[in-house]
Design a protein around this motif. Structure first.
Motif, PDB file in Angstrom:
ATOM      1  N   ILE A  33       0.869  -1.176   0.000  1.00  0.00           N
ATOM      2  CA  ILE A  33       0.000   0.000   0.000  1.00  0.00           C
ATOM      3  C   ILE A  33       0.908   1.229   0.000  1.00  0.00           C
ATOM      4  O   ILE A  33       1.761   1.385   0.876  1.00  0.00           O
ATOM      5  N   ILE A  34       0.714   2.083  -1.011  1.00  0.00           N
ATOM      6  CA  ILE A  34       1.636   3.204  -1.256  1.00  0.00           C
ATOM      7  C   ILE A  34       0.874   4.516  -1.409  1.00  0.00           C
ATOM      8  O   ILE A  34      -0.230   4.552  -1.949  1.00  0.00           O
ATOM      9  N   VAL A  35       1.500   5.596  -0.927  1.00  0.00           N
ATOM     10  CA  VAL A  35       0.982   6.954  -1.152  1.00  0.00           C
ATOM     11  C   VAL A  35       1.943   7.647  -2.111  1.00  0.00           C
ATOM     12  O   VAL A  35       3.151   7.725  -1.847  1.00  0.00           O
ATOM     13  N   TYR A  36       1.404   8.125  -3.245  1.00  0.00           N
ATOM     14  CA  TYR A  36       2.226   8.858  -4.214  1.00  0.00           C
ATOM     15  C   TYR A  36       2.017  10.357  -4.020  1.00  0.00           C
ATOM     16  O   TYR A  36       0.883  10.827  -3.908  1.00  0.00           O
ATOM     17  N   LEU A  37       3.120  11.096  -3.987  1.00  0.00           N
ATOM     18  CA  LEU A  37       3.060  12.534  -3.730  1.00  0.00           C
ATOM     19  C   LEU A  37       3.600  13.344  -4.905  1.00  0.00           C
ATOM     20  O   LEU A  37       4.730  13.135  -5.332  1.00  0.00           O
ATOM     21  N   LYS A  38       2.791  14.266  -5.409  1.00  0.00           N
ATOM     22  CA  LYS A  38       3.194  15.100  -6.548  1.00  0.00           C
ATOM     23  C   LYS A  38       4.360  16.027  -6.199  1.00  0.00           C
ATOM     24  O   LYS A  38       5.200  16.333  -7.028  1.00  0.00           O
ATOM     25  N   LYS A  39       4.369  16.491  -4.955  1.00  0.00           N
ATOM     26  CA  LYS A  39       5.393  17.458  -4.522  1.00  0.00           C
ATOM     27  C   LYS A  39       6.802  16.870  -4.488  1.00  0.00           C
ATOM     28  O   LYS A  39       7.792  17.593  -4.538  1.00  0.00           O
ATOM     29  N   PHE A  40       6.885  15.540  -4.382  1.00  0.00           N
ATOM     30  CA  PHE A  40       8.191  14.886  -4.228  1.00  0.00           C
ATOM     31  C   PHE A  40       8.488  14.009  -5.441  1.00  0.00           C
ATOM     32  O   PHE A  40       7.713  13.104  -5.762  1.00  0.00           O
TER      33      PHE A  40
END
Length: 576
Positions: free
Chosen positions: A285-292
């Motif tokens: 389970i992963i969270v993708y972040l646009k800022k990074f």
């Protein structure tokens, strides 16, 4: 007394009257040695140019409209358009009298806030080493300062007591049939940790068994939980000894390890999936972040659960922020972890914001710090490559302090020698750390730590003991004396203004968390006292009013040194 703040407010009022924006900054600074004034406004030219006005004429108008309010004696203009402020001696004398009998030296408390300070955070199953010094003593200093300023401070020692390393250690203990765990010391436990880590990294069967042990622990298997608790307790007992000798205010009740949040983790995962912040990919389970972005310019993913359903540090840290915001209802969270964690912490905060776990009135700050280095500019280690244990470092400093004291007085009472050497030895290490800009790396140097002169705790301790000796010899009961403090020369005025700047220093540190500012201030104050004592008579002064005034003045200095060192977590000595 916030003289600088008062001057700034009056200057801003005058600037607004003359067309400047209400958010303008006149940049009020303490004047340098070369300047004759007490304070100076350095931002006037920039504001004048922005308003398309003649800088010098503009400065004159600003100076003319500043309300002196009994604080200032006069205001002058110097080229190109600096405004110079001269503080009234009568005002200074009055403020000093207000300080002398006040326990807090008339320092006002701030608007009360609930502040969580996350610091120290040593590893479990390992001895605390020199690398833990920065987080521990800087964090504790800020805690003391925030409490002194009236805040409700919640100390949190966020220890790593929940994770894959326990699967390794438990598996090794069971495999080797190690018994009497409760009688084990930290040295042996650390050795087991190292051996289990080697096994985990080199043998696939051991890695699989370790993961199974971890899952059993997560499922509250009694045997595995029993071993886990023993591992944690052995470590915490040793850490407690270190905190006590270092005069650190962390207690057992302040320990809130990763295990504290274990029951929140499943809900956090399901909530992040429900809010479409996290998604499943290849069993994880992963969270993708646009800022990074990674090196390829793609969105970075933060894993919050592995394919084997085990959780990661990221999951725990998100739950931790949620708890501090929603349950504790903190107004501010301060993290003291090194600069390498900066990016990671930003990612955790970003996920927490997306999930709306952070209340609107909550601010989060990460005050990172550099590394302690050896003479070769390498991380401070022994020849064998092992990090130096913090307890060994403290013992060595106490031993060296004892030699310094005996050189000065070889007839000193043994009990007093032990007590004094402990205060000096511990204080020397803490001060040497705190006197450095926390963002910078620094070289650990024994000669500099225990120097009798320069910016060291021993130099300040000598100044304090000298003042105590002078006051004792004077046989003057200040409480029964009606004579007021009087400023008779420019040196007295300089040292008096330096005294009144103590409140400014404390407030500045509460905003930016740089304890070295307080160290520099205490050193300069002690140095100013020494120069003043050498130049002017105190005990042998014939004029009784001047003598009493000077005794009062140095009494305030001694109180500032005592409070200042106390805020750094360093005890004072009346006689060295």
């Amino acid at each position: 007394m916030k003289i600088k703040e008062k001057i700034a407010k009056e200057t801003i009022k005058s600037l607004i009257l003359n067309g400047a924006n209400k958010n303008c900054d006149p940049i009020i600074i303490k004047s340098s040695k070369k300047q004759k004034s007490d304070y100076q406004a350095n931002g006037i030219m920039k504001i004048a140019i922005k308003l398309k006005k003649n800088p010098k004429e503009f400065a004159k108008k600003i100076a003319k409209n500043i309300n002196k309010k009994n604080i200032l004696k006069k205001i002058t203009i110097s080229n190109p358009c600096f405004i110079n402020f001269f503080v009234s001696s009568k005002f200074i004398e009055k403020e000093l009298e207000n300080m002398i009998f006040c326990k807090r030296l008339n320092i006002k408390k701030q608007n009360k806030k609930k502040i969580v300070v996350d610091y120290s955070s040593p590893n479990i199953a390992k001895n605390m080493h020199v690398g833990h010094l920065r987080s521990t003593v800087i964090g504790d200093t800020i805690v003391r300062i925030m409490e002194f300023l009236g805040h409700n401070v919640i100390r949190e020692n966020h220890i790593g007591d929940w994770g894959h390393q326990y699967g390794m250690i438990i598996t090794y203990i069971k495999e080797k049939n190690i018994k009497n765990i409760s009688k084990m010391n930290l040295e042996k436990l650390e050795n087991i940790y190292k051996k289990s880590k080697t096994m985990f990294d080199n043998f696939e069967y051991f890695k699989k068994k370790s993961k199974k042990s971890l899952i059993k622990m997560y499922k509250n298997n009694k045997k595995y939980i029993y071993i886990w608790k023993k591992i944690v307790n052995i470590t915490l007992l040793e850490n407690k000894k270190i905190y006590k000798i270092l005069n650190i205010t962390l207690k057992s009740k302040h320990i809130k390890g990763e295990s504290f949040y274990k029951n929140m983790l499943k809900d956090v995962i399901s909530d992040l999936i429900k809010k479409k912040i996290a998604k499943k990919k290849n069993g994880k389970i992963i969270v993708y972040l646009k800022k990074f972005k990674n090196k390829l310019g793609k969105k970075m993913g933060v894993i919050i659960q592995n394919e084997d359903k085990t959780f990661l540090y990221s999951t725990i840290d998100i739950a931790c922020i949620k708890h501090r915001s929603k349950i504790i209802k903190a107004n501010k969270i301060i993290y003291y972890i090194d600069y390498r964690q900066k990016r990671y912490l930003k990612q955790i905060i970003e996920i927490s914001k997306k999930a709306k776990y952070i209340n609107k009135n909550l601010s989060i700050h990460h005050y990172e710090f550099g590394t302690i280095l050896n003479k070769k500019n390498k991380p401070f280690m022994t020849r064998k490559g092992k990090t130096i244990k913090l307890y060994d470092l403290i013992k060595k400093s106490i031993k060296k302090s004892k030699k310094i004291i005996l050189k000065k007085n070889n007839k000193i009472n043994k009990k007093i020698l032990n007590k004094t050497s402990k205060i000096i030895g511990v204080g020397a290490i803490k001060y040497f750390e705190l006197s450095k800009n926390r963002k910078k790396n620094y070289i650990f140097n024994w000669k500099k730590i225990l120097k009798l002169y320069g910016n060291t705790s021993i130099y300040i301790q000598y100044a304090y003991s000298r003042i105590f000796s002078i006051i004792k010899k004077s046989k003057i009961n200040i409480k029964k004396i009606k004579d007021k403090i009087i400023i008779t020369n420019s040196e007295e005025k300089k040292i008096s203004i330096k005294i009144l700047q103590f409140e400014e220093i404390i407030n500045d540190i509460s905003k930016n968390s740089y304890p070295h500012i307080l160290c520099n201030y205490l050193y300069n104050l002690s140095s100013n006292f020494s120069k003043f004592y050498e130049k002017y008579y105190i005990l042998s002064e014939k004029n009784k009013k001047i003598k009493i005034s000077r005794i009062k003045l140095i009494l305030i200095i001694s109180k500032i040194i005592k409070i200042g060192l106390s805020l750094l977590g360093i005890k004072t000595i009346k006689k060295i």
